[in-house]
Each structure stands twice: as C-alpha cells, then as structure tokens.
Design a protein around this motif. Structure first.
Motif, short mmCIF file in Angstrom:
data_model
loop_
_atom_site.label_atom_id
_atom_site.label_comp_id
_atom_site.label_asym_id
_atom_site.label_seq_id
_atom_site.Cartn_x
_atom_site.Cartn_y
_atom_site.Cartn_z
N CYS A 159 48.57 35.40 43.26
CA CYS A 159 47.42 36.04 42.60
C CYS A 159 46.94 37.24 43.44
O CYS A 159 46.58 37.09 44.60
N CYS A 166 43.41 36.72 44.85
CA CYS A 166 43.40 35.78 45.97
C CYS A 166 43.94 36.48 47.23
O CYS A 166 43.43 36.24 48.33
N HIS A 207 39.88 30.45 42.94
CA HIS A 207 40.81 30.93 41.91
C HIS A 207 40.54 30.21 40.60
O HIS A 207 40.82 29.02 40.46
N HIS A 222 42.52 36.01 37.53
CA HIS A 222 41.55 35.44 38.47
C HIS A 222 40.24 36.07 38.01
O HIS A 222 40.09 37.29 38.10
ZN ZN Z 1 43.31 34.07 42.45
#
Ligand code: ZN
Ligand code: AMP
Length: 114
Positions: free
Chosen positions: A4, A7, A46, A98
């Motif tokens: 991600c 993230c 997340h 996300h």
């Molecule tokens: Zn994420």
C-alpha cells in the motif's frame, strides 16, 4: 511487506511532504494538487475503503476530521471555506485503497462535482 502506497508513506518508506502527524493520523501534501490547498489526511491504520470502516474505527474517523479542521485553520482557509472528499470505489475514482480525506480549498468550487 505492505504494497500500500500510503502505508509506505506513513512508514517513511516512500517520501512525502508531511505537514501533520500524531499517534493516529498523518497528513501530506497531495502530489498532484487540484487547488491551492490540497492535503490528504490519512489514518495510520490501513482501511481500504469506507465500506471497511468498522465500529472500532469511528473515533479514528472523527480524529481525521478534527485533524482536517486543524489543518484548514493552519492553512488559513477556515474563513473562505473548503471541501473534504472521501472517494470510495471505482465510480468515485478511488485510486489508492487506503482511505484518505482530501482537504481541498483556496479557490471557489463547483457543485455537483464532475
Ligand atoms: Zn495502507
Ligand atoms: P483518490 O483518487 O481519491 O484515491 O486519491 C489519491 C490521491 O493520492 C490523488 O489525489 C493523488 O494525486 C495522490 N497521490 C498519489 N500518489 C501520491 C504520493 N506519492 N504522494 C502524495 N499524494 C499522492
């Protein structure tokens, strides 16, 4: 290892222009701003889409909005107004899975959105 993007940004693995950070929330300048102010407010947790927000996340969502207000005041757009956008899914154009609150301001905006 996460795939991600946000993230990775939150973890410092991918660089960003971070303008706010606390235990729960990180805010960055959008890389492709659509207005003089375009900030992305990210929960550290997340959560892929709004449909994945659980009962345990409700306070976190409030913290994201509170951070957005704080940043709006710091950016000086609290008086002129601003928009907070949370895209969810394909038709909304969500490209990063996300969840993130777009804080957009510094110019008049149209309604309905495109
Ligand atoms: Zn994420
Ligand atoms: P959305 O289309 O709602 O998923 O929004 C994703 C947003 O992330 C877009 O406004 C992009 O310009 C922005 N974005 C993509 N990559 C980055 C990045 N590396 N740093 C900051 N913003 C990004």
């Amino acid at each position: 290892m996460t795939e991600c993007l946000f993230c990775k940004i939150i973890g410092g693995e991918v660089p960003s222009m971070t303008i706010y950070s606390d235990d729960d929330v990180v805010a960055i300048e959008d890389i492709n701003p659509q207005a003089p102010t375009h900030v992305l407010v990210l929960p550290r947790k997340h959560i892929p889409t709004t449909l994945d927000i659980g009962d345990d996340d409700l306070e976190l969502m409030g913290r994201c909005l509170a951070a957005s207000n704080h940043i709006a005041r710091e950016k000086g757009i609290d008086g002129s107004g601003f928009r907070i956008v949370l895209n969810s899914g394909a038709d909304a154009g969500q490209s990063v899975h996300h969840i993130h609150f777009h804080l957009i301001g510094g110019r008049p905006m149209m309604w309905p959105p495109g």
